[in-house]
Design an enzyme around this catalytic site. Sequence first.
Site, PDB file in Angstrom:
ATOM      1  N   CYS A 187     -96.210  47.136  60.358  1.00 48.92           N
ATOM      2  CA  CYS A 187     -96.310  48.211  59.534  1.00 48.92           C
ATOM      3  C   CYS A 187     -95.239  48.241  58.210  1.00 48.92           C
ATOM      4  O   CYS A 187     -95.529  48.284  57.133  1.00 48.92           O
ATOM      5  CB  CYS A 187     -96.221  49.583  60.346  1.00 48.92           C
TER       6      CYS A 187
ATOM      7  N   HIS B 130     -93.991  56.149  56.508  1.00 54.01           N
ATOM      8  CA  HIS B 130     -93.278  54.753  57.327  1.00 54.01           C
ATOM      9  C   HIS B 130     -92.245  53.949  56.429  1.00 54.01           C
ATOM     10  O   HIS B 130     -92.488  52.798  56.820  1.00 54.01           O
ATOM     11  CB  HIS B 130     -94.086  54.188  58.014  1.00 54.01           C
TER      12      HIS B 130
END
Length: 561
Positions: A53, A103
């Site tokens: 990610c 994120h």
Amino acid sequence: MPDRPNVLLVLVDELRHQALGSTGDPNARTPALDALAAESVVYDQAVSGHPICCPARASIMTGQYSPTHGVVVNDVPVRTAGPTLAGTFAEAGYATGYIGKWHLYGSPQGLCERREDFVPPEARLGYQYWAAGECTHEYNSSTYYQGDDPTPRQWAGYDALAQTEHACGYLRDRVDRSEPFFLTVAYGPPHFPYRGVPERYKAMYRDAELEVRPNVPDDLREAALAELRGYHAQIAGVDDCVAELLSCLARTGLADDTIVVFTSDHGDMAGSQGLEHKLCPWEEAVRVPLFVRFPDRRRTGTDSALVNSPDLMPTLLGLAGVPVPAGLQGIDFSSPAADRPATALLTAPIPFSTMRSHGFAAYRGVRNARYVYVRSSAGPWLLYDLETDPFQLSNRCGDPAYADVQAWAEEELDAWLQRTGDDFPSGDRLLEVHEVAHYYEVNEPLGVVDSPWGDWAATDRRGERWSVDASMADLAADATAREVVDRHCAGLLDLWEADRAGVFAGVPPIVGARRSHSPRTISLVRPDLVPPGELPRLDEALAGVARTRPPTIRSLLGILS
């Protein structure tokens, strides 16, 4: 196409290239995405070169590879002082907006402690409009923040649907604005876990006959089928969200002025090769969808350019006619004059998370449409001929018949390492260079996974012996190892077994909820239970115990959710 087109970037999490109807997955129910692909230039060889990610997202937003932007593991704050994707659009007079999962704020303590926090404006990398949260995978209780208000809010219901509605509101508000916009809509699904999927999507797959890929081993087929039901239900939800976004563009009249880009940060193994999730150099984790729909729909078809995550920033700027800043490591593939490389770079400079549970050392590799070659820190590791072996069942590394291919791939890899300033240091050294040795995920339990067909082996074998990096589940199941742990940390295993949540009370939920811990990770979050000074003594004692069974951490799909 207008001189200053709008750009809508739709970024999803963990969607692999192979999981769509347009790429031939019989399980997929993705009519909107398939229709979008038919109207787009499809970059069918696009990859996520660091397939996890935060590193991938940071590369998209900075045009740099992970050793340069500093996000070498999850939850590290972006450390680049250079230009960013949204910042460059803003400087060119674009209104920039971000909706969904971010994120990239990071958690400097290494315990995912800022995943629910407010992201301040200076950490948004140039995005002006803001309706986003740092990171959650609880899609029905999803926190976000609006603008500069530090008051947490909740997306109503399933967050991807609510974020789509919010994005449509943003688009409606842009109709009468003179300046163009660059809007990113970032969905959390189809990232695991799959609880909370709206019933209408679960129902689509509850009784459906599904197929698993030929590279899923027989002993994992049932687990993989269960995983795929949830995975594809999430993807069906994403497809509906994309359908609504495109419909909103059409209803507002913005479609004729907007470039639409759809992609994912990385893929998902979902049992292929006997592996889970991402961070692996195999196709299911590395290959991602990348569609670019132009306003006039005149440019369609397939482009086999080897687009990598750092290439997204210069390419999107180039598509919009915005000058690309100097110093980016990514390539502007919108330019016909672009010097297209013969390969794309694959990299995992620091083993963490599932790399540790699988027993994979740091690696670098190269890939093109036919060959994938990977060198680990232990030496040459993988070589696949995708033309003859699309499911990667026959590793040709060291095969004399492929000696010339391997030599060519080594030259390509060395050229990439020189180009990116990477001398392939050990993962341990990079832990100190990037100051992430204290991060939870770089200390997760060690395991060992070898090829189900015997053609490759784990490159870090430390998980074969007892240590403070063995999982608590494995230690609890072995009488001799348990006795050693009890002698050094009295009651630890009893406490862990009796009330795992209680052991981690007050610890950030993403860490406390891990189903497989080790003495080392518990020492990070509860030093009162495993004093750091006791770790070396416990490790030495465990080293004297023979391990007669392989680690049970091996590929239980979803174990690290």
